[in-house]
Design an enzyme around this catalytic site. Structure first.
Site, short mmCIF file in Angstrom:
data_model
loop_
_atom_site.label_atom_id
_atom_site.label_comp_id
_atom_site.label_asym_id
_atom_site.label_seq_id
_atom_site.Cartn_x
_atom_site.Cartn_y
_atom_site.Cartn_z
N ASP A 44 0.82 -1.21 0.00
CA ASP A 44 0.00 0.00 0.00
C ASP A 44 0.86 1.27 0.00
OD1 ASP A 44 -2.29 -1.44 -0.13
OD2 ASP A 44 -2.87 -1.18 1.96
N GLY A 45 2.04 1.19 0.60
CA GLY A 45 2.93 2.34 0.57
C GLY A 45 3.36 2.69 -0.85
N ASN A 117 -5.05 8.66 1.90
CA ASN A 117 -5.36 8.00 3.16
C ASN A 117 -5.83 8.96 4.24
OD1 ASN A 117 -5.03 5.34 2.48
ND2 ASN A 117 -3.19 5.00 3.72
N GLU A 118 -4.91 9.81 4.71
CA GLU A 118 -5.27 10.64 5.86
C GLU A 118 -4.31 11.79 6.09
OE1 GLU A 118 -2.17 8.20 6.86
OE2 GLU A 118 -4.05 7.13 7.16
N ARG A 143 -8.02 18.35 23.57
CA ARG A 143 -6.75 18.26 24.28
C ARG A 143 -6.27 16.82 24.23
NH1 ARG A 143 -9.79 22.17 26.71
NH2 ARG A 143 -8.70 24.09 27.34
N ALA A 180 -5.27 9.80 21.35
CA ALA A 180 -4.99 9.90 22.79
C ALA A 180 -5.58 11.17 23.40
CB ALA A 180 -3.48 9.82 23.05
#
Length: 259
Positions: A44-45, A117-118, A143, A180
């Site tokens: 995919d890369g 992708n993103e 945050r 996160a």
């Protein structure tokens, strides 16, 4: 038809490329400047590299899997003969894969990028404070480490590892997922992914962008002097050719469920 190859830098991919060139020499012309078809040989890369390299060309993409991950690729390395047969038959369908349009605004200039992708905005040294606007309306003050905005095609990549949803490709949607996030009595954000259509614009403003990194597919940029980032989807897309039936459900099953 003219074609080009994007080849992963390993022996197996190079050997596969030679087989493809030999098999197509009597049917198509090799042209790595203005191809009609770009054949990616790798993972995919390699597909991401091919799309970015030929982003401004009017061409289609197809992949042969010789790498470690092949969600975009239809053919395995032992199916080269079948691939050549399918390509020379000229019978295929196409799938639109929509791109993120990412506008990075600095004090005196702005730059526009595209992602298959993103977009990843991450700062691992300290928590970021990011004001998130949807169509210029304040949505939340996030945050945490950062945010990921993905396309339907990219929903199975980093977005999935963050707990985001998998979205069927071919639909102009984008998904914002937290990296996160901090959630307690003092600070709280949505805590789940948010899916938006092509009429929406996500704008990110932060006071901790300095030393953060922005990832656009396989490209990494420093965030110094960046004041805001605007993200939309649906204005541009790339075409992937499908010579054989490989449904999205089968791709998901092959990549994540079947061993």
């Amino acid at each position: 038809m003219k074609y080009a190859l994007m080849i992963r830098n390993d022996a197996l991919s190079k050997e596969t490329a030679l087989k493809i060139k030999e098999g197509l020499k009597d049917f198509f012309m090799y042209d790595d400047q203005n191809p009609d078809l770009v054949i990616s040989i790798g993972g995919d890369g390699t597909i991401l590299e091919a799309v970015h390299h030929y982003l401004n060309k009017d061409c289609c993409f197809v992949g042969i899997h010789t790498g470690t991950l092949g969600f975009y690729t239809d053919y395995q390395v032992d199916q080269v003969e079948q691939f050549i047969k399918d390509v020379t038959s000229r019978e295929f369908t196409t799938m639109k894969r929509y791109l993120l349009e990412i506008k990075v605004n600095k004090k005196n200039q702005s730059e526009t990028y595209y992602a298959l992708n993103e977009l990843r905005l991450d700062q691992g040294l300290q928590a970021q404070v990011i004001h998130v606007y949807i169509n210029d309306v304040l949505f939340e003050v996030f945050r945490g480490n950062g945010l990921c905005v993905s396309t339907p095609s990219g929903s199975t990549a980093y977005n999935k590892s963050l707990g985001g949803a998998i979205i069927y490709p071919g639909i102009p949607l984008m998904q914002m997922t937290e990296v996160a996030g901090i959630h307690h009595n003092a600070y709280r954000s949505l805590g789940s992914s948010l899916i938006l259509d092509e009429s929406q614009t996500i704008k990110l403003e932060g006071n901790q962008f300095k030393h953060a990194l922005i990832g656009i597919d396989h490209i990494h940029l420093q965030m110094d002097d960046v004041e805001s980032i605007e993200v939309t989807i649906g204005k541009r897309y790339v075409n992937f050719i499908e010579y054989k039936e490989m449904s999205f459900i089968k791709r998901v099953r092959r990549a994540f469920i079947n061993s």
